[in-house]
Scaffold this active site. Structure first.
Site, mmCIF file in Angstrom:
data_model
loop_
_atom_site.group_PDB
_atom_site.id
_atom_site.type_symbol
_atom_site.label_atom_id
_atom_site.label_comp_id
_atom_site.label_asym_id
_atom_site.label_seq_id
_atom_site.Cartn_x
_atom_site.Cartn_y
_atom_site.Cartn_z
ATOM 1 N N LYS A 117 0.817 -1.217 0.000
ATOM 2 C CA LYS A 117 0.000 0.000 0.000
ATOM 3 C C LYS A 117 0.851 1.268 0.000
ATOM 4 C CE LYS A 117 -4.322 -1.938 1.292
ATOM 5 N NZ LYS A 117 -3.879 -3.277 1.779
ATOM 6 N N ASP A 118 2.143 1.121 0.318
ATOM 7 C CA ASP A 118 3.035 2.277 0.243
ATOM 8 C C ASP A 118 3.057 2.899 -1.159
ATOM 9 O OD1 ASP A 118 3.893 2.329 2.907
ATOM 10 O OD2 ASP A 118 5.453 0.834 2.545
#
Ligand SMILES: *Cc1c(COP(=O)(O)O)cnc(C)c1O
Length: 438
Positions: A107-108
């Site tokens: 998700k970064d």
């Protein structure tokens, strides 16, 4: 580049508006009117580009009319400042590791890219921009970390006190800077209620610009196409059709792969691999989409009973089931099978997978069964196994090495503001917050 709503009853908007609003007023999801094709010469040159260069070239196809190239380069290079790496697990089976960013989960990519686009688009606003995020654990820390040190933006992260894991709590409460962690005496639903009420509060919205930066924002999907394109470029040399197996919950990662495919990357097949929350594999089998309350599993970031990106997938296939199943194959796995796969691969190859990544592996394994030499298979590894060491150590006696960043988070001091779940108190907090004193 204009965007329309999958519900077809909201006006079309620019890329900027799609990012700032997140969701169209008819409660649909934004999709681009057309998807840019990668020109043939760029497609040929892809293997010569490093990951950042590739991300910039792809971003230019989407954003060159909206953002000046100099700015776009800064946004892309700052957002994508860690690698996506291919690890060969065995013949024809690669793990695409997407967990080398600051929070050790994929998700970064989306969070960092969205944060910088949003900041670019709001930089002329007179009011401060405040991002409100309610989190039950993982997603919130990636979003908050994504906005860390972004000028003019403040993040308030609400989490249910005592209801997240120790590591998650440390990841939420040790960011500091422009990120404030609110430890709410209540449940995740209470946190969400507070955030919802704030968005509806007109007084508050006159004073500050409140934004949700939620997971359905299109700005999170675009960077999730970069690593599929990059993996293709690295694996092209094997001259076999490529299949990707994607461990999925809300299917945002899958949408990233679909964008890559529609941009012209030759992906033979995509595998939608889930845990017991098998809503999409069931749809692919039966043509019936039947959301239901989520079940708790060991791959908890995929415990989703109503996948929020599903309407986007349908829309990309003209809402035709027979088109969807040409490209996407589904399979679902129990916790028991997931644990067995983690053990087996660890014993055979000494490669350790987190429970989510193991589901990706299983999806690929079953797809390739009996025809291993026909394809180059890639499963997507979405989180570092150390993040799930609590779970893994219940069935595997092995000391999992913590990467430096996770170790240092554990040693930092927790800083949170305690709060009850009363809306008036939350509002008072926002009005008096330290950033407002300037
Ligand atoms: C969010 C998440 C997923 C699921 O991704 P979707 O885009 O929601 O399908 C899988 N694994 C991990 C570790 C995640 O954090």
């Amino acid at each position: 580049m204009n965007f329309y709503s999958t519900n077809h009853s909201a006006p079309q908007v620019s890329f900027k508006e799609a990012v700032l609003h997140g969701m169209p007023p008819d409660n649909g999801l934004y999709l681009p009117l057309s998807i840019p094709k990668i020109p043939a010469d760029l497609l040929n040159d892809l293997p010569d580009l490093n990951f950042q260069e590739l991300a910039l070239e792809i971003s230019k196809l989407w954003l060159k009319e909206d953002i000046d190239e100099k700015w776009l380069k800064k946004i892309v290079y700052e957002a994508i400042d860690f690698d996506a790496t291919l690890h060969k697990v065995k013949e024809n089976t690669f793990s695409l590791e997407l967990y080398h960013g600051p929070t050790y989960a994929f998700k970064d990519f989306g969070a960092r890219f969205m944060a910088r686009l949003l900041s670019h688009f709001v930089r002329k606003e007179s009011n401060e921009t405040v991002i409100l995020v309610a989190t039950s654990g993982d997603t919130g820390s990636a979003v908050a970390q994504g906005f860390y040190k972004i000028p003019g933006i403040y993040v308030v992260l609400l989490y249910p006190g005592g209801k997240v894991s120790k590591l998650q709590e440390k990841q939420i409460t040790t960011i500091g800077g422009n990120v404030t962690a609110l430890e709410v005496d209540g449940t995740f639903d209470d946190c969400q209620m507070l955030v919802k009420q704030a968005f509806l509060d007109e007084d508050l919205n006159d004073i500050m610009h409140l934004t949700s930066a939620n997971s359905i924002n299109f700005a999170r999907l675009l960077p999730q196409s970069f690593y599929y394109i990059y993996a293709y470029a690295q694996l092209k040399q094997y001259e076999k059709p490529i299949v990707f197996s994607i461990p999925s919950g809300n299917f945002g990662n899958m949408c990233g792969a679909l964008l890559a495919k529609k941009m012209g990357i030759p992906i033979h097949h995509l595998i939608a691999a889930t845990n017991a929350n098998n809503i999409v594999p069931h749809y692919l089998d039966s043509g019936k989409f039947e959301p239901r309350p989520s079940l708790k599993t060991i791959s908890n970031a995929m415990d989703v009973g109503n996948p929020s990106n599903f309407p986007r997938i349908l829309e990309l296939y003209g809402n035709k089931y027979e088109n969807v199943i040409k490209d996407i194959h589904g399979s679902a796995y129990s916790d028991h099978i997931t644990k067995k796969a983690i053990l087996k691969i660890f014993k055979e190859t000494h490669y350790l997978m987190c429970p989510h990544s193991a589901i990706g592996y299983l999806g690929l394994h079953d797809y390739l069964l009996g025809r291993e030499n026909e394809f180059t298979g890639v499963f997507v590894s979405t989180a570092h196994p150390a993040k799930f060491s609590n779970e893994i150590n219940k069935f595997l006696d092995y000391e999992i090495a913590f990467p430096h960043g996770l170790k240092s988070v554990l040693n930092k001091k927790k800083v949170s503001v305690k709060m009850n779940s009363d809306y008036d108190d939350f509002k008072k907090f926002l009005l008096k917050a330290s950033w407002r004193k300037k």
